[in-house]
Design a protein around this motif. Structure first.
Motif, PDB file in Angstrom:
ATOM      1  N   ASP A  92       0.924  -1.340  -0.074  1.00 50.59           N
ATOM      2  CA  ASP A  92      -0.026  -0.018   0.067  1.00 50.59           C
ATOM      3  C   ASP A  92       0.895   1.222   0.067  1.00 50.59           C
ATOM      4  O   ASP A  92       0.341   2.092  -0.302  1.00 50.59           O
ATOM      5  N   LYS A  93       2.214   0.936   0.187  1.00 50.25           N
ATOM      6  CA  LYS A  93       3.044   2.056   0.079  1.00 50.25           C
ATOM      7  C   LYS A  93       4.376   1.765  -0.177  1.00 50.25           C
ATOM      8  O   LYS A  93       4.724   0.481   0.158  1.00 50.25           O
ATOM      9  N   ALA A 140      -1.160  -0.737  -8.462  1.00 44.95           N
ATOM     10  CA  ALA A 140      -2.318  -0.167  -8.191  1.00 44.95           C
ATOM     11  C   ALA A 140      -2.769  -0.037  -6.780  1.00 44.95           C
ATOM     12  O   ALA A 140      -3.639   0.954  -6.352  1.00 44.95           O
ATOM     13  N   SER A 141      -2.032  -0.797  -5.978  1.00 47.16           N
ATOM     14  CA  SER A 141      -2.493  -0.853  -4.669  1.00 47.16           C
ATOM     15  C   SER A 141      -1.659   0.421  -3.952  1.00 47.16           C
ATOM     16  O   SER A 141      -1.779   0.620  -2.629  1.00 47.16           O
ATOM     17  N   VAL A 142      -0.528   1.049  -4.474  1.00 43.98           N
ATOM     18  CA  VAL A 142       0.289   1.612  -3.822  1.00 43.98           C
ATOM     19  C   VAL A 142      -0.222   3.321  -3.678  1.00 43.98           C
ATOM     20  O   VAL A 142      -0.632   3.468  -4.888  1.00 43.98           O
ATOM     21  N   GLU A 143      -0.429   3.625  -2.668  1.00 45.99           N
ATOM     22  CA  GLU A 143      -0.878   4.971  -2.253  1.00 45.99           C
ATOM     23  C   GLU A 143       0.130   5.929  -2.210  1.00 45.99           C
ATOM     24  O   GLU A 143      -0.040   7.277  -2.185  1.00 45.99           O
ATOM     25  N   LYS A 144       1.263   5.641  -1.601  1.00 51.66           N
ATOM     26  CA  LYS A 144       2.406   6.484  -1.201  1.00 51.66           C
ATOM     27  C   LYS A 144       3.700   6.145  -1.663  1.00 51.66           C
ATOM     28  O   LYS A 144       3.877   4.867  -1.793  1.00 51.66           O
ATOM     29  N   GLN A 190      -1.655   5.407  -9.172  1.00 50.36           N
ATOM     30  CA  GLN A 190      -2.605   6.121  -8.527  1.00 50.36           C
ATOM     31  C   GLN A 190      -2.366   7.823  -8.686  1.00 50.36           C
ATOM     32  O   GLN A 190      -1.084   8.080  -8.990  1.00 50.36           O
ATOM     33  N   SER A 242      -2.013  10.182  -6.653  1.00 42.20           N
ATOM     34  CA  SER A 242      -1.176  10.758  -5.890  1.00 42.20           C
ATOM     35  C   SER A 242       0.420  10.410  -6.009  1.00 42.20           C
ATOM     36  O   SER A 242       1.201  11.170  -5.902  1.00 42.20           O
ATOM     37  N   VAL A 243       0.540   9.166  -6.611  1.00 40.11           N
ATOM     38  CA  VAL A 243       1.685   8.588  -6.886  1.00 40.11           C
ATOM     39  C   VAL A 243       2.406   9.271  -8.225  1.00 40.11           C
ATOM     40  O   VAL A 243       3.445   9.495  -8.284  1.00 40.11           O
ATOM     41  N   GLU A 244       1.302   9.497  -9.227  1.00 40.03           N
ATOM     42  CA  GLU A 244       1.576  10.136 -10.379  1.00 40.03           C
ATOM     43  C   GLU A 244       2.144  11.416 -10.207  1.00 40.03           C
ATOM     44  O   GLU A 244       3.203  11.879 -10.668  1.00 40.03           O
ATOM     45  N   ASN A 298       3.628  12.465  -7.520  1.00 41.42           N
ATOM     46  CA  ASN A 298       4.959  12.462  -6.889  1.00 41.42           C
ATOM     47  C   ASN A 298       6.118  12.173  -8.174  1.00 41.42           C
ATOM     48  O   ASN A 298       7.242  12.611  -7.988  1.00 41.42           O
TER      49      ASN A 298
END
Lengths: 90, 698
Positions: free
Chosen positions: A7-8, A37-41, A70, A72-74, A76
């Motif tokens: 998830d991160k 896809a599961s990575v939020e950070k 996601q 937010s990752v994009e 970053n």
């Protein structure tokens, strides 16, 4: 395609991530697609590791592509000008 | 807490203090540009540094406050009394948010509520938000279409040390923060050094960045972004027109040629720029000043300015335990050297004596320099009382003029820290109980607003701190009645006014008729006295009904070393603090004759009570043929101490005595003499107390 079940992706995960992908990259025979896809950070150490994976793939003539990125990752990845990881064209 | 976070915290606290100082100063002296500027800068810095740590809540709040302050600074919004109040609350809230962020806690609903309340209040002051947004948007368009005159295209080269990731600061935060203070025009990640997967140490930093930032920010503002990590990286910031600095950065790269190509490839510069720059460098080399373009002139002035400011503000943050250590070690050296002096005397070696004395002088110099490190002006920590006084006064509807005198008086930092709470308590007391309500004051013919004064000044090796108010004064009878009721004194006791006033320091005695949430619970003044005593200080009260009260606190300059006077009684050596000694006289036959067995002597027609140490501490008879009296003074009291031998001044390093001595009254500590013997340090106030009590009771 490899699915990263995190998830991160941060400095706390990079060692495990490296270990889990080492064999995959070694025996690579096609473009590598990572589903994050599961990575939020994500943080810089993780991005750096992805760049390293990208380098290793390229050396064997393959691309690395991240899918399911996601927003937010994009964001970053864009901030540090590493959004080429998404397109997989670099 | 990581190092960087700690630095951040210290810096943030400092900025919060600046904010408060500016706000309180404006409450007292009216609105002025300097304080507005200070306020804005502090809020801006907090927003900036919080941003680097990704403390979004703090940034979000600070951003709104900063916007409003920015409008105030530009004169678009007038700073009113109620806004000052709002900013004070905002400052407190910011402090809370920072704490929460650092502790990684979750904001409580109350905090969230406060956050929303304050935000809406702040926003309400902003000039027509809608309009503002439109102008902003317009400005943005302008920015894109043409370079505003105030903007500079900065080139930043960020190279990191291999263990940069350990600093806890994420490079992503740094980069996105740069995006906030300007517009990142070009950026590329230098990934040349990143090894292949099988060779990489994932927690080591290999990556580096080059970027161009279009911003109104000055060099210092950009440098500030990297304030906390500057030791963990190599940072080059220069104007993109500064070809000299650019070539230096290019030269530093392992593969300069590739790097230059990358810069062109990523749109930083054109190939022509590099051709031009080569020509310029040549022109520079021939030192033909006239042909040097303004661009390189600018580049020369910027770094010089930066350097100057660095020297001007140079100060060190040192862990106080390091200074304590140093003081301890020097203290030990003083003791060791005292031994050498004594040995040299015993040996009759004049050369050695002289050298040892020179060394003693030097040690004394070092000692005072080191002690000086700890000395800070009291003004800074006094300033925070202003707010407390104002708040307290406002809460209970009183009007107080608070004055601070002698803020430049220097005192040991540790003493200041320890005295801070007692002072705050006493000041609150003065406001709450001392000064009357405005109507009551008027009826008494006094000015409606009361005055409370906090002063500090040095006096005979001590620092005196005074708290004076012009309130109703202490009610002698009420205190006495209460003290009798609580059994602290007996009804028949014959007490002076001073004795009665000093009873307010007894535990459980509060004369406040109603207990308020500010003071009056009867805990406090006894704690105040105990704290002051722990610092080897004293506190005294004087008061006149309806005219006011004066608290006088006397504190030693420092805690570790005193100038003492070495004496001997029987077989034991004692030390009397030098600052309390008035004179030494020989107790000759004529005095003895007049004493007629009494415990006092006639000193120039004054009665001087004598304390015979020999009988007081059951010392043996000594071989000394002479007897001496050391006259000590403390406060208004004088007393003679009857001793055998006088040895003279002695630099005394105070060492605590073990628990076993805790119940020996009159001894405050011990020291190691040059001979290796132990010397006991007299607690003169205690001895006097004993003597006076003995006299009144017996």
């Amino acid at each position: 395609m490899e699915t990263l079940e995190y998830d991160k992706l941060t400095i706390y995960e990079v060692n495990a991530l490296k270990d889990s992908l080492l064999e995959v990259v070694k025996g690579i025979s096609d473009n590598l697609i990572l589903d994050i896809a599961s990575v939020e950070k994500i943080d810089m150490p993780a991005i750096q590791l992805l760049l390293s994976i990208q380098k290793s793939c390229k050396e064997k003539g393959f691309y690395l592509t991240l899918i399911g990125v996601q927003p937010s990752v994009e964001e970053n990845l864009k901030v540090c000008a590493c959004d080429s990881l998404i397109g997989g064209t670099s | 807490m990581s190092n960087d976070l700690q630095l951040f915290n210290e810096d943030a606290q400092e900025q919060l203090d600046f904010m408060e100082a500016a706000l309180v100063s404006m409450q007292d002296n009216g609105v002025n540009d300097d304080d507005i500027g200070a306020l804005f800068r502090a809020m801006h810095t907090i927003k900036g540094t919080s941003g680097m740590f990704g403390f979004d809540d703090v940034v979000g709040f600070a951003h709104v406050a900063e916007n409003l302050l920015s409008d105030v600074r530009e004169g678009k919004v007038d700073l009113t009394e109620s806004m000052l109040e709002l900013f004070l609350l905002s400052k407190d809230h910011t402090a809370n948010l920072i704490n929460i962020a650092i502790e990684e806690e979750v904001s409580s609903p109350e905090i969230k509520q406060t956050n929303d309340d304050l935000l809406s209040k702040l926003i309400a002051y902003l000039p027509n938000m809608q309009e503002d947004n439109e102008t902003n948007a317009k400005e943005n368009i302008d920015e894109n279409s043409s370079n505003n005159l105030g903007e500079t295209l900065w080139h930043l080269s960020l190279q990191f040390t291999p263990d940069f990731f350990n600093s806890g600061m994420d490079i992503l935060n740094l980069l996105s923060f740069l995006d906030d203070i300007g517009q990142v025009k070009n950026i590329f990640a230098q990934d040349d050094k990143i090894p292949k997967l099988q060779d990489i140490n994932p927690t080591q930093t290999y990556i580096a960045f080059q970027l161009q930032l279009l911003s109104e920010a000055a060099l210092e503002d950009i440098e500030e972004v990297f304030e906390f990590v500057v030791d963990d990286m190599e940072l080059d910031i220069f104007k993109s027109t500064d070809t000299e600095s650019l070539s230096k950065v290019i030269e530093k790269m392992d593969n300069s040629q590739l790097f230059q190509e990358q810069l062109i490839d990523k749109g930083f510069y054109t190939a022509d720029d590099f051709l031009k720059s080569e020509q310029e460098v040549k022109a520079d080399n021939t030192e033909d000043i006239k042909t040097t373009k303004t661009t390189s002139k600018e580049s020369k002035t910027t770094p010089v300015k930066g350097k100057k400011e660095a020297t001007k503000n140079f100060s060190l943050r040192v862990d106080s335990s390091k200074v304590d250590n140093l003081i301890n070690q020097i203290s030990e050296m003083v003791i060791a050297n005292a031994r050498i002096v004594q040995k040299a005397d015993n040996l009759g070696d004049n050369d050695l004596s002289e050298s040892a004395i020179i060394l003693a002088d030097l040690l004394e110099d070092i000692r005072s320099s080191v002690m000086n490190i700890r000395m800070v002006q009291v003004g800074d920590s006094f300033a925070k009382f202003r707010r407390i006084i104002n708040d307290t006064a406002k809460k209970i509807g009183k009007d107080i003029n608070f004055t601070i005198n002698g803020g430049d008086t220097e005192l040991d930092k540790m003493v200041i820290e320890k005295i801070s709470d007692p002072l705050m308590h006493m000041l609150r007391n003065s406001v709450d109980h001392g000064v009357e309500m405005p109507d009551e004051r008027e009826a008494k013919g006094k000015n409606r607003s009361g005055s409370v004064t906090l002063s500090a000044y040095p006096d005979a090796g001590m620092i005196v701190i005074e708290i004076r108010d012009d309130g109703k004064g202490l009610d002698k009878d009420a205190i006495l009645a209460k003290a009798i009721k609580q059994g602290i004194v007996s009804e028949s006791a014959n007490l002076t006014d001073k004795d009665i006033y000093n009873m307010v320091f007894e535990a459980g005695l509060s004369t406040a008729k109603e207990v308020s949430d500010i003071s009056g619970r009867g805990v406090g003044m006894d704690v105040v006295k105990r704290n002051i005593k722990e610092l080897r200080g004293t506190v005294d009260i004087d008061s006149k009904l309806n005219e006011g009260t004066l608290f006088t606190i006397k504190l030693p300059l420092t805690l570790a070393i005193i100038d003492g006077f070495l004496i001997q009684v029987g077989k034991t050596k004692y030390i009397i603090p030098l600052e309390m000694i008035q004179e030494c006289i020989e107790l000759n036959a004529s005095y003895k004759e007049k004493m007629k067995g009494n415990q006092f002597i006639n000193l120039r027609d004054n009665i001087l009570p004598l304390l015979d140490i020999r009988s007081h501490y059951n010392e043996e008879e000594s071989d000394s043929k002479r007897e001496n009296v050391v006259v000590v003074q403390y406060g208004d009291y004088q007393m003679g101490i009857l001793v055998d031998e006088l040895f003279g001044e002695f630099q005394t390093v105070i060492k605590p005595l073990g628990d076993i001595f805790a119940n020996v009254p009159g001894i405050s500590g011990g020291t190691i003499l040059g001979s290796g013997d132990i010397g006991l340090i007299f607690d003169i106030p205690k001895l006097m107390e004993h003597k006076i009590r003995g006299a009144t009771h017996g």
